[in-house]
Design an enzyme around this catalytic site. Structure first.
Site, PDB file in Angstrom:
ATOM      1  N   SER A   1       9.689 -36.335   6.642  1.00  0.00           N
ATOM      2  CA  SER A   1      10.025 -35.541   4.949  1.00  0.00           C
ATOM      3  C   SER A   1      11.161 -36.435   4.332  1.00  0.00           C
ATOM      4  O   SER A   1      11.168 -35.979   2.893  1.00  0.00           O
ATOM      5  CB  SER A   1      10.505 -34.362   5.692  1.00  0.00           C
ATOM      6  OG  SER A   1      12.132 -34.677   6.251  1.00  0.00           O
TER       7      SER A   1
ATOM      8  N   ASP B   1      11.305 -39.480  21.139  1.00  0.00           N
ATOM      9  CA  ASP B   1      10.877 -38.583  22.663  1.00  0.00           C
ATOM     10  C   ASP B   1      10.018 -40.104  23.618  1.00  0.00           C
ATOM     11  O   ASP B   1       9.497 -39.400  24.409  1.00  0.00           O
ATOM     12  CB  ASP B   1       9.783 -38.147  22.082  1.00  0.00           C
ATOM     13  CG  ASP B   1       9.543 -38.322  21.033  1.00  0.00           C
ATOM     14  OD1 ASP B   1       8.565 -39.481  21.295  1.00  0.00           O
ATOM     15  OD2 ASP B   1       8.543 -37.382  20.105  1.00  0.00           O
TER      16      ASP B   1
ATOM     17  N   HIS C   1      17.496 -42.554  15.297  1.00  0.00           N
ATOM     18  CA  HIS C   1      18.499 -41.680  16.143  1.00  0.00           C
ATOM     19  C   HIS C   1      18.709 -41.516  18.052  1.00  0.00           C
ATOM     20  O   HIS C   1      18.911 -40.648  17.981  1.00  0.00           O
ATOM     21  CB  HIS C   1      17.551 -40.777  15.511  1.00  0.00           C
ATOM     22  CG  HIS C   1      17.536 -39.832  14.612  1.00  0.00           C
ATOM     23  ND1 HIS C   1      16.653 -38.955  14.747  1.00  0.00           N
ATOM     24  CD2 HIS C   1      18.369 -40.570  13.665  1.00  0.00           C
ATOM     25  CE1 HIS C   1      16.922 -39.496  12.358  1.00  0.00           C
ATOM     26  NE2 HIS C   1      18.011 -40.071  12.312  1.00  0.00           N
TER      27      HIS C   1
END
Ligand code: ZN
Length: 276
Positions: free
Chosen positions: A208, A120, A135
């Site tokens: 996570s 982002d 990513h």
């Protein structure tokens, strides 16, 4: 297990900040949790984009390579519903106090590198400068052949001449975001592994610990003796590896950690200057 009330957490924040201030090289591994606090919907879990819209094609990258023109046409004129919702959220998202605290710890000379799973651009907006985007970055495009990246906003895309070509090598240009089935760009992967080997303290924020290869980095760091500090509202796969677990939103916790780190630094430099 770490307490969740702020009063009960103060000693853990102190411990986390001390581990960081005493470390030679701190690296932060950042997951979607930090972006969620900026209003970006997560992919996985309850309410996640893929939970609601279904997982995208696991062979998306291979399909794109097989027909890049069709892929670009779809991107430009008929993107998937999850992508429309995601893009709207991304356009509006701004860094939160967690992003700013990370940038502050970099300015203090404590945090040396960020490995983020988020695309982002919010770390850049908050002022961080040493960043690996494992990513990719949504504001960039990347040549599949030579790996050069371009600012999306400044790259001319002619809808009548798709797919766009790399001005350097003529290769196929796609979004920098890593697709399903696409290998992590080797330059980024190398840097992430180097940083995991180099660090003596790793901060795990909102991740996570299930998406590889990012999820492997804490284990690499740990095997070399690095301390691990987790900042997450929830228990994760990585929690059992961690020396300190701070439970709560990173936007609440990271500014507190940064404040204590800033207080501890003069102490640290005094003790280092003292001759043996
Ligand atoms: Zn190229």
């Amino acid at each position: 297990m770490t307490g969740t009330s702020s009063g009960g957490m103060a000693p853990d924040i102190e411990r986390a900040a001390r581990l960081m201030a005493d470390a030679r090289h701190v690296v932060a591994l950042i997951g979607a949790g930090l972006s969620v606090e900026s209003g970006i919907p997560p992919f996985r879990g309850p309410g996640g984009l893929w939970t609601r819209f279904g997982e995208p094609d696991m062979r998306g990258y291979q399909r794109m390579l097989a027909d890049p023109r069709a892929w670009w046409q779809k991107q430009l004129s008929d993107p998937e519903p999850y992508r429309v919702e995601l893009n709207e959220a991304l356009e509006q998202a701004r860094p939160n106090p967690g992003h700013y605290a990370l940038a502050e710890m970099e300015r203090l000379g404590v945090l040396r590198h960020i490995v983020t799973q988020n695309v982002d651009n919010l770390h850049w907006m908050a002022g961080s400068r040493s960043i690996s985007e494992i990513h990719g970055n949504r504001t960039k495009l990347r040549c599949v052949a030579c790996g050069l990246r371009y600012e999306r906003a400044r790259f001319p895309i002619d809808a009548r001449r798709l797919p766009p070509e790399c001005p350097e090598c003529g290769g196929l240009v796609k979004g920098d975001g890593v697709m399903f089935g696409e290998p992590i760009p080797p330059d980024v992967l190398d840097t992430c592994q180097e940083q995991a080997l180099l660090c003596d303290c790793m901060l795990l924020v909102g991740t996570s610990g299930v998406v590889y290869p990012a999820a492997a980095l804490p284990g690499i760091a740990r095997s070399r003796g690095a301390a691990l500090v987790e900042v997450n509202p929830y228990d994760t796969e990585l929690s059992p590896l961690c020396d300190v677990r701070l439970r709560g939103p990173s936007g609440d916790i990271l500014p507190k950690v940064a404040e204590v780190v800033a207080r501890l630094l003069p102490e640290r430099s005094r003790s280092r200057q003292t001759p043996p």
